[in-house]
Design an enzyme around this catalytic site. Structure first.
Site, mmCIF file in Angstrom:
data_model
loop_
_atom_site.group_PDB
_atom_site.id
_atom_site.type_symbol
_atom_site.label_atom_id
_atom_site.label_comp_id
_atom_site.label_asym_id
_atom_site.label_seq_id
_atom_site.Cartn_x
_atom_site.Cartn_y
_atom_site.Cartn_z
ATOM 1 C CG ASP A 1 -0.400 -0.053 2.518
ATOM 2 O OD1 ASP A 1 0.835 -0.173 2.624
ATOM 3 O OD2 ASP A 1 -1.172 0.018 3.510
ATOM 4 C CB SER A 2 4.601 1.638 -0.304
ATOM 5 O OG SER A 2 4.748 0.492 -1.123
ATOM 6 C CG ASP B 1 0.568 -4.010 2.151
ATOM 7 O OD1 ASP B 1 0.785 -4.893 3.003
ATOM 8 O OD2 ASP B 1 1.385 -3.105 1.876
ATOM 9 C CE LYS C 1 3.298 -5.910 3.971
ATOM 10 N NZ LYS C 1 2.878 -4.644 4.605
ATOM 11 C CD GLU D 1 0.654 -1.298 8.030
ATOM 12 O OE1 GLU D 1 0.408 -0.434 8.898
ATOM 13 O OE2 GLU D 1 1.083 -1.029 6.892
ATOM 14 C CD GLU E 1 7.943 -0.174 7.348
ATOM 15 O OE1 GLU E 1 6.946 -0.888 7.101
ATOM 16 O OE2 GLU E 1 8.160 0.928 6.798
#
Ligand code: KIV
Length: 264
Positions: free
Chosen positions: A44-45, A83, A111, A113, A180
């Site tokens: 999602d960067s 993501d 993925k 978070e 991270e």
């Protein structure tokens, strides 16, 4: 050879390091795949790298599904991770619906978070056949909670908490985990505590794998460049050679060196 979650687990068990990278379209995905990258993340960067925004918070599930579909068309061998965007897994039901969309678009793993608060969500996804990658440490979707993109796990208490949360994600059934933005010794401690492969970004060179945002590896990043970023394209003059150099240095534990790690 096709890479699966079992391949990465086997690499960890054999103490062999592996490299992964982000991609957002078929052309770069094909180059990275042919260069021998183990896994490709549709991160999602893309909120920053593709859309030019200042965070990942505005990324939608439609955008993630679109870019996952594009990347999947360029990949033959690499494992494809996608993501789950901000607030698309706040309930287990939402998580199932949205993870399904990413899997239908070509992802092999989704993925998420967060830590122990996601235990039920992770185990439900896994029970339904959706492999999960956890993501802890400096989790960009929590930028407003952290008050900026700040390195995590610097003091003993927060380092202990991160390890505890990583163990909870593993216990819930995650197949792998991204750590991270933590000091090198925290990256090492997490990697040693977990049975599942741990992929670091800004977490030192003791993790099982590394991941880089492709823009950081190719010198395309706009604005602030993180300490761990390295322009492999400038060193080689060719995208395939750049990615091969990145892979080789990760596999040998050369990258990231201390100059590209947070030491405290
Ligand atoms: O969105 C992303 O690219 C990521 C990586 C930084 C791990 O989550």
């Amino acid at each position: 050879m096709t890479v699966t979650v079992s391949t990465l687990r086997k690499l960890k068990d054999e103490h062999r390091k592996f490299a992964t990278i982000t991609a957002y379209d078929a052309s770069f995905a094909r180059i990275f795949d042919e260069a021998g990258i183990s896994a490709i993340l549709i991160g999602d960067s893309l909120g920053m790298t593709i859309k030019g925004e200042s965070s990942t918070l505005g990324v939608t599930i439609d955008e993630m599904a679109y870019h996952t579909r594009c990347v999947s068309r360029g990949v033959k061998n690499a494992l494809i991770l996608a993501d789950m965007p901000f607030m698309t897994y706040a309930s287990t039901r939402d998580a199932c619906e949205n993870a399904h969309r990413l899997m239908a678009a070509g992802a092999n793993v989704v993925k998420l978070e967060g830590g122990s608060f996601l235990s039920e969500t992770i185990s439900t996804l896994v029970r339904n056949g959706i492999p999960v990658c956890g993501h802890l440490g400096l989790t960009p979707q929590s930028v407003n909670v952290f008050g900026g993109f700040k390195i995590q796990g610097r003091d003993e208490e927060s380092r202990r908490k991160i390890i505890e949360e990583c163990l909870a994600v593993e216990a819930a059934g995650a197949s792998m985990l991204v750590i991270e933005g933590v000091p090198k010794d925290t990256g090492k401690a997490v990697t040693e505590a977990l049975q599942i492969p741990v992929i670091g970004i800004g977490a030192g060179n003791d993790t099982d794998g590394q991941i880089l945002v492709m823009h950081d590896a190719l010198g395309l990043t706009m604005g602030h460049t993180p300490k761990f970023a390295r322009n492999f394209l400038a060193e080689t003059g060719d995208i395939t050679l750049a990615i091969r150099k990145y892979i080789s240095e990760v596999e040998q534990g050369i990258y990231p060196d201390d100059a590209h790690s947070y030491l405290k």
